[in-house]
Design a protein around this motif. Structure first.
Motif, short mmCIF file in Angstrom:
data_model
loop_
_atom_site.label_atom_id
_atom_site.label_comp_id
_atom_site.label_asym_id
_atom_site.label_seq_id
_atom_site.Cartn_x
_atom_site.Cartn_y
_atom_site.Cartn_z
N SER A 64 0.74 -1.31 0.03
CA SER A 64 0.09 0.02 -0.13
C SER A 64 0.89 1.34 -0.03
CB SER A 64 -0.96 -0.09 1.12
OG SER A 64 -2.04 -1.00 1.17
N HIS A 65 1.95 1.05 0.87
CA HIS A 65 2.97 2.25 0.87
C HIS A 65 3.61 2.77 -0.59
CE1 HIS A 65 5.57 5.40 2.40
NE2 HIS A 65 6.57 4.60 1.95
N LEU A 67 2.50 1.86 -3.51
CA LEU A 67 1.45 2.20 -4.44
C LEU A 67 1.02 3.58 -4.17
CD1 LEU A 67 -0.98 -0.89 -4.62
CD2 LEU A 67 0.71 -0.16 -6.49
N ARG A 68 0.91 3.94 -2.89
CA ARG A 68 0.50 5.36 -2.65
C ARG A 68 1.54 6.52 -3.06
NH1 ARG A 68 -1.58 7.10 3.39
NH2 ARG A 68 0.71 6.29 3.96
N MET A 71 1.02 7.29 -6.56
CA MET A 71 -0.42 7.48 -6.95
C MET A 71 -0.45 8.90 -6.67
SD MET A 71 -3.06 5.97 -8.34
CE MET A 71 -3.28 7.42 -9.41
N LEU A 107 -9.14 5.35 -6.51
CA LEU A 107 -7.62 4.26 -6.45
C LEU A 107 -6.99 4.47 -5.22
CD1 LEU A 107 -6.36 1.75 -7.28
CD2 LEU A 107 -5.04 3.10 -8.74
N LEU A 108 -6.74 5.78 -4.99
CA LEU A 108 -5.86 6.25 -3.60
C LEU A 108 -6.77 5.85 -2.30
CD1 LEU A 108 -3.52 7.45 -2.70
CD2 LEU A 108 -4.60 9.65 -2.74
N ILE A 111 -6.49 2.22 -1.54
CA ILE A 111 -5.30 2.08 -1.14
C ILE A 111 -4.74 2.40 0.13
CG2 ILE A 111 -2.62 2.61 -1.25
CD1 ILE A 111 -3.18 3.18 -4.17
N ASN A 112 -5.51 3.49 0.60
CA ASN A 112 -5.55 3.94 1.83
C ASN A 112 -6.15 2.97 3.05
OD1 ASN A 112 -3.90 6.42 1.67
ND2 ASN A 112 -5.56 7.67 1.32
N LEU A 115 -3.96 0.10 3.29
CA LEU A 115 -3.15 0.43 4.52
C LEU A 115 -3.69 0.59 5.92
CD1 LEU A 115 0.05 1.27 4.90
CD2 LEU A 115 -0.76 3.55 4.43
#
Length: 286
Positions: A64-65, A67-68, A71, A107-108, A111-112, A115
């Motif tokens: 997740s980190h 990807l973030r 992004m 998408l963000l 992801i959050n 996480l």
């Protein structure tokens, strides 16, 4: 002779009882050994599951980190393009770029959520407690989702009495909870209205998000707060969603020392509500 026969019978009976007890003792000993072995196997399996769960949480947090970060960079550059930093943007490009921004933000959020879930499961999530305005929190959520309501032609309203005092809690996480609930309400409502409300009940606050959407069948209400769950698998096909928002909302509410519930009827809308202390003085870690 009679006494001798009676003693003989008694001795034979005692011998039989002794043999039977020995047999039962041997069986119990075998059963006990089997039981101990099963307990040991269960303990080993439990340890393996705990290790696997920890590895899963670490993996999700790491992914997740990773990807973030890119992004956020993509969204930042796209926003600068939309803002004309690199020159004028024609109408033929503005639409696709806006779609990219909206999809990127969605998408963000996913992801959050992943996480946050990994942090909660690892026991690393803590609340940032401070005084906050209930009215401002609710309005902030409404403003962030207003465009989605307008796009679908829905009546999107809020209702918070002016006499609700300053509360104490993690305003950011409460905003996230309401955003998850109101976002779902807007997503699953084709026509009608969505309302966010908050009321004081003694020493507690009750937040509600009510909609006139598709509703939830009675036999599926018990599973809506599960991780990666949709009340109905076919919903994901039509409306999308990861099934994480409600699970994370429930965890944040419980970290505030509160509870969450849902009232719904298929085809007649849903009301999600959660109750938390007006003043949260000590919070549970995730």
């Amino acid at each position: 002779m009679e006494n001798r026969d009676e003693f003989g019978e008694l001795a034979e009976y005692v011998n039989k009882m002794s043999a039977e007890l020995n047999r039962l003792y041997a069986e119990l000993r075998v059963l006990n050994e089997d039981l101990q072995q099963k307990v040991q196997e269960l303990e080993e399996k439990s340890q393996q599951l705990e290790i696997a769960s920890r590895h899963k949480s670490d993996f999700l947090a790491s992914v997740s980190h990773e990807l973030r970060t890119p992004m956020n960079a993509i969204l930042g550059f796209n926003e600068m393009i939309l803002g004309g930093i690199y020159g004028d943007v024609g109408p033929e490009l503005k639409g696709p770029l806006t779609d990219i921004q909206d999809s990127g933000k969605h998408l963000l959020r996913l992801i959050n959520n992943v996480l946050d879930l990994s942090k909660i499961e690892a026991g690393l999530m803590e609340l940032a407690l401070a005084d906050y305005s209930v009215q401002e929190t609710v309005e902030r959520v409404k403003n962030s989702l207003r465009s989605l309501a307008e796009e679908k032609g829905l009546d999107f309203v809020t209702a918070v009495p002016e006499d609700v005092p300053l509360a104490r809690g993690d305003a950011g996480r409460i905003t996230q909870c309401l955003t998850n609930l109101a976002g779902n309400a807007l997503k699953f409502t084709r026509q009608g209205r969505v309302e966010i409300s908050a009321n004081r009940r003694g020493d507690a606050l009750v937040y509600r998000v009510a909609d006139t959407g598709i509703g939830i069948a009675g036999d599926q209400l018990a599973t809506v707060f599960g991780e990666f769950r949709q009340a109905d698998p076919t919903i994901a096909t039509e409306f999308g969603g990861s099934g994480l928002g409600l699970s994370i909302t429930k965890k944040f509410v419980e970290m505030h020392g509160g509870r969450i519930w849902v009232e719904s009827e298929l085809g007649k809308g849903s009301t999600f509500a959660f109750e938390i202390p007006l003043r949260v003085e000590g919070a549970k870690t995730g």
